[in-house]
Design a protein around this motif. Structure first.
Motif, PDB file in Angstrom:
ATOM      1  N   LEU A 105      43.310  46.997  42.189  1.00 55.30           N
ATOM      2  CA  LEU A 105      44.120  45.783  42.240  1.00 55.30           C
ATOM      3  C   LEU A 105      45.099  45.783  43.411  1.00 55.30           C
ATOM      4  CD1 LEU A 105      44.710  43.156  40.565  1.00 55.30           C
ATOM      5  CD2 LEU A 105      46.632  44.419  39.584  1.00 55.30           C
ATOM      6  N   THR A 106      45.172  44.631  44.095  1.00 57.25           N
ATOM      7  CA  THR A 106      46.151  44.474  45.177  1.00 57.25           C
ATOM      8  C   THR A 106      47.093  43.309  44.880  1.00 57.25           C
ATOM      9  OG1 THR A 106      44.568  43.135  46.449  1.00 57.25           O
ATOM     10  CG2 THR A 106      44.679  45.490  46.951  1.00 57.25           C
ATOM     11  N   THR A 107      46.569  42.075  44.931  1.00 56.68           N
ATOM     12  CA  THR A 107      47.442  40.910  44.731  1.00 56.68           C
ATOM     13  C   THR A 107      46.985  40.007  43.589  1.00 56.68           C
ATOM     14  OG1 THR A 107      46.196  39.633  46.386  1.00 56.68           O
ATOM     15  CG2 THR A 107      48.127  40.873  47.152  1.00 56.68           C
ATOM     16  N   GLY A 108      46.009  40.419  42.827  1.00 53.51           N
ATOM     17  CA  GLY A 108      45.555  39.608  41.696  1.00 53.51           C
ATOM     18  C   GLY A 108      46.589  39.562  40.591  1.00 53.51           C
ATOM     19  N   ASN A 109      46.795  38.376  40.011  1.00 51.30           N
ATOM     20  CA  ASN A 109      47.797  38.193  38.966  1.00 51.30           C
ATOM     21  C   ASN A 109      47.165  37.734  37.650  1.00 51.30           C
ATOM     22  OD1 ASN A 109      49.974  38.740  40.782  1.00 51.30           O
ATOM     23  ND2 ASN A 109      49.851  36.641  41.542  1.00 51.30           N
ATOM     24  N   THR A 110      47.904  37.906  36.576  1.00 53.27           N
ATOM     25  CA  THR A 110      47.570  37.421  35.226  1.00 53.27           C
ATOM     26  C   THR A 110      46.155  37.794  34.800  1.00 53.27           C
ATOM     27  OG1 THR A 110      47.016  35.198  36.107  1.00 53.27           O
ATOM     28  CG2 THR A 110      49.252  35.547  35.290  1.00 53.27           C
ATOM     29  N   ASN A 111      45.781  39.042  35.003  1.00 49.67           N
ATOM     30  CA  ASN A 111      44.522  39.571  34.498  1.00 49.67           C
ATOM     31  C   ASN A 111      44.790  40.412  33.252  1.00 49.67           C
ATOM     32  OD1 ASN A 111      42.479  38.918  36.734  1.00 49.67           O
ATOM     33  ND2 ASN A 111      44.115  39.926  37.891  1.00 49.67           N
ATOM     34  N   SER A 112      43.804  40.413  32.349  1.00 49.83           N
ATOM     35  CA  SER A 112      43.878  41.273  31.174  1.00 49.83           C
ATOM     36  C   SER A 112      42.587  42.063  31.072  1.00 49.83           C
ATOM     37  CB  SER A 112      44.065  40.442  29.900  1.00 49.83           C
ATOM     38  OG  SER A 112      45.309  39.763  29.916  1.00 49.83           O
ATOM     39  N   ALA A 113      42.677  43.362  31.055  1.00 52.95           N
ATOM     40  CA  ALA A 113      41.492  44.213  30.978  1.00 52.95           C
ATOM     41  C   ALA A 113      41.741  45.349  29.990  1.00 52.95           C
ATOM     42  CB  ALA A 113      41.151  44.769  32.355  1.00 52.95           C
ATOM     43  N   PHE A 114      40.819  45.489  29.043  1.00 52.47           N
ATOM     44  CA  PHE A 114      40.950  46.515  28.018  1.00 52.47           C
ATOM     45  C   PHE A 114      39.645  47.295  27.942  1.00 52.47           C
ATOM     46  CE2 PHE A 114      43.952  43.244  27.137  1.00 52.47           C
ATOM     47  CZ  PHE A 114      45.049  43.854  26.553  1.00 52.47           C
ATOM     48  N   GLY A 115      39.683  48.545  28.340  1.00 48.18           N
ATOM     49  CA  GLY A 115      38.498  49.379  28.320  1.00 48.18           C
ATOM     50  C   GLY A 115      38.396  50.203  29.581  1.00 48.18           C
ATOM     51  N   GLY A 116      37.882  51.409  29.464  1.00 46.49           N
ATOM     52  CA  GLY A 116      37.735  52.270  30.626  1.00 46.49           C
ATOM     53  C   GLY A 116      36.941  51.607  31.733  1.00 46.49           C
ATOM     54  N   GLN A 117      37.479  51.611  32.943  1.00 44.23           N
ATOM     55  CA  GLN A 117      36.855  51.059  34.147  1.00 44.23           C
ATOM     56  C   GLN A 117      36.596  49.551  34.051  1.00 44.23           C
ATOM     57  OE1 GLN A 117      33.768  53.555  36.006  1.00 44.23           O
ATOM     58  NE2 GLN A 117      34.285  55.143  34.538  1.00 44.23           N
ATOM     59  N   SER A 118      37.273  48.867  33.174  1.00 43.10           N
ATOM     60  CA  SER A 118      37.174  47.408  33.154  1.00 43.10           C
ATOM     61  C   SER A 118      37.933  46.837  34.345  1.00 43.10           C
ATOM     62  CB  SER A 118      37.751  46.853  31.849  1.00 43.10           C
ATOM     63  OG  SER A 118      39.072  47.321  31.613  1.00 43.10           O
ATOM     64  N   LEU A 119      37.328  45.841  35.004  1.00 45.79           N
ATOM     65  CA  LEU A 119      37.925  45.219  36.195  1.00 45.79           C
ATOM     66  C   LEU A 119      38.316  46.253  37.249  1.00 45.79           C
ATOM     67  CD1 LEU A 119      40.200  42.232  35.032  1.00 45.79           C
ATOM     68  CD2 LEU A 119      38.287  42.119  36.637  1.00 45.79           C
ATOM     69  N   THR A 120      37.560  47.316  37.326  1.00 41.48           N
ATOM     70  CA  THR A 120      37.921  48.417  38.224  1.00 41.48           C
ATOM     71  C   THR A 120      38.010  47.996  39.684  1.00 41.48           C
ATOM     72  OG1 THR A 120      37.100  50.193  36.818  1.00 41.48           O
ATOM     73  CG2 THR A 120      37.124  50.616  39.170  1.00 41.48           C
ATOM     74  N   ALA A 121      37.066  47.183  40.154  1.00 42.61           N
ATOM     75  CA  ALA A 121      37.006  46.827  41.576  1.00 42.61           C
ATOM     76  C   ALA A 121      37.865  45.623  41.933  1.00 42.61           C
ATOM     77  CB  ALA A 121      35.558  46.560  41.978  1.00 42.61           C
ATOM     78  N   ASN A 122      38.467  45.000  40.946  1.00 43.48           N
ATOM     79  CA  ASN A 122      39.217  43.764  41.191  1.00 43.48           C
ATOM     80  C   ASN A 122      40.382  44.004  42.158  1.00 43.48           C
ATOM     81  OD1 ASN A 122      39.566  40.846  40.028  1.00 43.48           O
ATOM     82  ND2 ASN A 122      41.628  41.711  40.126  1.00 43.48           N
ATOM     83  N   THR A 123      40.437  43.182  43.202  1.00 46.32           N
ATOM     84  CA  THR A 123      41.549  43.281  44.147  1.00 46.32           C
ATOM     85  C   THR A 123      42.428  42.034  44.089  1.00 46.32           C
ATOM     86  OG1 THR A 123      40.143  42.426  45.932  1.00 46.32           O
ATOM     87  CG2 THR A 123      40.343  44.816  45.736  1.00 46.32           C
TER      88      THR A 123
END
Length: 298
Positions: free
Chosen positions: A214-232
């Motif tokens: 993650l760099t500048t992404g806002n208001t994300n919710s991720a629950f779980g190992g490696q969920s949304l891992t690549a999201n920037t």
């Protein structure tokens, strides 16, 4: 002094003088170690300073018509709380606990802080109500109301407030973002060796490497190992399950429920997937799937 215990070279040796002309090392203070509490004065009350240079500059003062006491501080470790000192604005350190070499090193007037670990809260100057536990936790932070637990947690944070970060090197790169809840090893913009200081806010990441890039992404919710891992930079995504939305980089408004659901999405948006590996090969937008490995359109 009144009931003050002093031990060590120059411990509490340079006391200041109160308006009434009393020169002492305060009341109910304990100083152990070379130069520990060496500037304690009559406005220094109920402090415990243990270690070379621990609380070396700690003192209170008088600024007419008010008295400002340095009170109820516990500094243990080499140079712990070494900079705490009364200033011309009538501020002094109160109710701090710094345990660890150079913990709370730069603190001058911050109060009600708990810093545990080598260099924990090192740069904090006047901010209050923060808890940093772990070597280097909250090292650069200078604002209030933070909770960082783990080695290097919130390592680059400077002015981001109301963040709760739990896990070694989690939330490491977030410098100014606010209102994040991050739990897990290197989660939520955690250390990855290539990141730089950035800002993101109002995210919730729970799990090993969840939201790691993650760099500048806002208001994300991720629950779980490696969920949304690549999201920037992706925003308003909801991922629930192991490796859910794993590859998403900049996609937004995706809902992914189930292990490895939406696994291959990178830049797609407005997808909804529910079930194990649902939409796991999808790279398009506005797809909806329910069921194990389901790939057909509703």
């Amino acid at each position: 002094s009144q009931n003050s215990a002093l031990s060590g070279t120059a411990a509490a040796s340079n006391s200041s003088t109160s308006p009434a002309g009393n020169s002492n090392s305060g009341t109910n203070n304990t100083s152990v170690g070379s130069a520990a509490g060496s500037t304690l004065n009559s406005y220094s009350l109920q402090n415990t300073l243990i270690g070379v240079n621990a609380g070396k500059n700690l003192s209170g003062g008088y600024l007419s018509p008010n008295t400002y006491n340095a009170i109820n501080n516990t500094f243990v470790g080499y140079a712990a709380g070494v900079s705490s000192i009364y200033d011309s604005e009538g501020l002094s350190a109160i109710d701090n606990t710094f345990l660890g070499s150079q913990s709370g090193y730069s603190n001058t007037q911050g109060s009600n802080n708990v810093f545990l670990g080598y260099n924990a809260g090192y740069s904090n100057v006047g901010a209050s109500y923060s808890n940093f536990v772990g070597s280097g936790a909250g090292y650069n932070s200078i604002v209030t109301n933070l909770n960082f637990f783990g080695y290097g947690a919130g390592g680059l944070n400077t002015t981001g407030t109301y963040n709760s970060i739990f896990g070694d090197e989690s939330g490491y790169y977030n410098q100014t973002g606010t209102g994040n809840s991050i739990f897990g090893y290197r989660a939520g913009g955690g250390y990855n060796g290539v990141g730089t200081a950035n800002s993101n806010s109002s995210n919730s990441f729970f799990g090993y490497l969840s939201g790691n890039a993650l760099t500048t992404g806002n208001t994300n919710s991720a629950f779980g190992g490696q969920s949304l891992t690549a999201n920037t930079t992706g925003y308003n995504n909801n991922a629930f399950g192991y490796q859910a939305l794993y590859g998403n980089i900049s996609g937004f408004y995706n809902v992914s429920v189930g292990d490895q659901s939406c696994y291959s999405i990178t830049n797609s948006s407005y997808n909804t997937a529910m079930g194990y590996q649902a939409l796991n090969k999808n790279t398009r937008s506005e797809e909806r799937r329910v069921g194990k490995e389901c790939r057909s359109r509703w």
